[in-house]
Design a protein around this motif. Structure first.
Motif, PDB file in Angstrom:
ATOM      1  N   MET A 134     -13.793  28.457  -4.781  1.00 44.29           N
ATOM      2  CA  MET A 134     -13.132  27.782  -3.669  1.00 44.29           C
ATOM      3  C   MET A 134     -12.301  26.598  -4.157  1.00 44.29           C
ATOM      4  O   MET A 134     -11.181  26.365  -3.665  1.00 44.29           O
ATOM      5  N   ALA A 135     -12.813  25.837  -5.132  1.00 45.25           N
ATOM      6  CA  ALA A 135     -12.080  24.676  -5.638  1.00 45.25           C
ATOM      7  C   ALA A 135     -10.785  25.098  -6.321  1.00 45.25           C
ATOM      8  O   ALA A 135      -9.718  24.503  -6.082  1.00 45.25           O
ATOM      9  N   VAL A 136     -10.853  26.117  -7.173  1.00 46.39           N
ATOM     10  CA  VAL A 136      -9.646  26.584  -7.867  1.00 46.39           C
ATOM     11  C   VAL A 136      -8.662  27.196  -6.868  1.00 46.39           C
ATOM     12  O   VAL A 136      -7.445  26.988  -6.950  1.00 46.39           O
ATOM     13  N   GLN A 137      -9.185  27.936  -5.901  1.00 47.79           N
ATOM     14  CA  GLN A 137      -8.338  28.582  -4.897  1.00 47.79           C
ATOM     15  C   GLN A 137      -7.553  27.564  -4.080  1.00 47.79           C
ATOM     16  O   GLN A 137      -6.384  27.776  -3.751  1.00 47.79           O
ATOM     17  N   ASN A 146      -6.616  24.642  -5.081  1.00 50.96           N
ATOM     18  CA  ASN A 146      -5.754  23.786  -5.903  1.00 50.96           C
ATOM     19  C   ASN A 146      -4.909  24.577  -6.893  1.00 50.96           C
ATOM     20  O   ASN A 146      -4.525  24.067  -7.946  1.00 50.96           O
ATOM     21  N   SER A 147      -4.624  25.829  -6.569  1.00 54.18           N
ATOM     22  CA  SER A 147      -3.843  26.673  -7.466  1.00 54.18           C
ATOM     23  C   SER A 147      -2.798  27.445  -6.672  1.00 54.18           C
ATOM     24  O   SER A 147      -3.006  27.770  -5.495  1.00 54.18           O
ATOM     25  N   ALA A 148      -1.693  27.756  -7.346  1.00 47.80           N
ATOM     26  CA  ALA A 148      -0.639  28.554  -6.718  1.00 47.80           C
ATOM     27  C   ALA A 148      -0.910  30.044  -6.858  1.00 47.80           C
ATOM     28  O   ALA A 148      -0.199  30.866  -6.275  1.00 47.80           O
ATOM     29  N   LEU A 149      -1.936  30.407  -7.631  1.00 46.99           N
ATOM     30  CA  LEU A 149      -2.272  31.814  -7.810  1.00 46.99           C
ATOM     31  C   LEU A 149      -2.863  32.399  -6.530  1.00 46.99           C
ATOM     32  O   LEU A 149      -3.435  31.673  -5.709  1.00 46.99           O
ATOM     33  N   SER A 150      -2.743  33.721  -6.374  1.00 47.09           N
ATOM     34  CA  SER A 150      -3.312  34.379  -5.194  1.00 47.09           C
ATOM     35  C   SER A 150      -4.837  34.352  -5.266  1.00 47.09           C
ATOM     36  O   SER A 150      -5.424  34.240  -6.352  1.00 47.09           O
TER      37      SER A 150
END
Length: 286
Positions: free
Chosen positions: A91-94, A96-100
């Motif tokens: 959830m944290a990476v999702q 704060n990332s532009a990736l899908s």
């Protein structure tokens, strides 16, 4: 410690001869608690398109159990803690990332699987102990496990009462949810943590290989039968509970003698086929 005897007595009233044994009563009680939790979270998993997320969490069970066995920590504690950590990490990476989302979940899925297999490959004894978690065995559940399930059931009921509509807003459009003063990050992290706990408990019942089905199949069936979000929620609960009760009862019959978790999922899939036929007859092309 609460006395579970009254609950066992209620379970024994079900019209199945196999429920006269205490271990079967424990298994049925655990499934009756676990099935609606998985179904309610499954509705949101389907709405948020997070089926792959739950799959990544369930497969992190390998690494959690392996770490617990290696460091002499109860796997029933190590597994949910590791699962929650993985859920929060995704959830944290999702956020704060532009990736899908699928890409991020795929990376975490690969990492936890590789990490778990690397640990298991170092010790053959650990590999043998993991068989139970691979296939699941609800018949070995203990009273201590059931008490934890009761606590999780109470927490999840409060979560759904308090947050169901908020989660619907977030699932439809997080920007609109923020405009309505909903704390999107808080609810997303809370959802991820509770989903991780439900998934880890479900691993005990049906195993890593089938845990996603326990979340998805009742929700998918409910989507075929219901016309509203509320209707989908209640249909999902009905499908999951009846599948759990029927699956355990069938697996205990002399003519069947099948794995309980697999039988529960097969009954749920039977529900799905009936619902698909109903939706087709109704002309529903959603």
């Amino acid at each position: 410690m609460p006395d579970l005897t009254p609950l066992y007595h209620l379970v024994s009233l079900l019209p199945f001869d196999c429920l006269q044994a205490r271990f079967m009563q424990q298994a049925m009680l655990a499934l009756i608690l676990l099935a609606p939790m998985a179904a309610s979270m499954g509705v949101q998993v389907v709405s948020f398109r997070m089926a792959f997320f739950s799959d990544a969490i369930s497969h992190s069970a390998f690494a959690g159990v392996a770490l617990g066995l290696i460091f002499s920590v109860d796997p029933h504690l190590a597994m949910p803690l590791f699962g929650i950590g993985v859920g929060f990490g995704i959830m944290a990476v999702q956020r704060n990332s532009a990736l899908s989302s699928d890409t991020i979940i795929g990376v975490f899925f690969s990492a936890v699987m590789a990490f778990g297999l690397a640990i298991v490959s170092r010790d053959n004894a650990v590999a043998r102990d993991l068989q139970q978690f691979l296939y699941g065995d609800i018949l070995t559940i203990t009273e201590s496990d059931i008490r934890w399930l009761l606590l999780l059931f109470a927490a999840l009921t409060a979560f759904q009462i308090w947050g169901y509509n908020r989660l619907l807003y977030i699932g439809l459009n997080p920007v609109v949810a923020r405009a309505h003063r909903i704390h999107v990050a808080f609810w997303q992290y809370l959802f991820a943590g509770l989903l991780a706990l439900v998934v880890m408990f479900s691993v005990w019942a049906v195993g890593v290989l089938l845990v996603t089905a326990m979340l998805i199949v009742p929700a998918a069936t409910a989507r075929n039968l219901a016309r509203t979000a509320g209707g989908m929620f209640w249909w999902s609960l009905a499908v999951s509970v009846t599948s759990a009760v029927a699956g355990l009862a069938i697996s205990a019959q002399e003519w069947a003698r099948t794995a309980t978790g697999a039988t529960v999922i097969l009954v749920a899939c039977g529900w799905f086929l009936v619902s698909a036929a109903f939706a087709f007859a109704r002309g529903d092309k959603r």
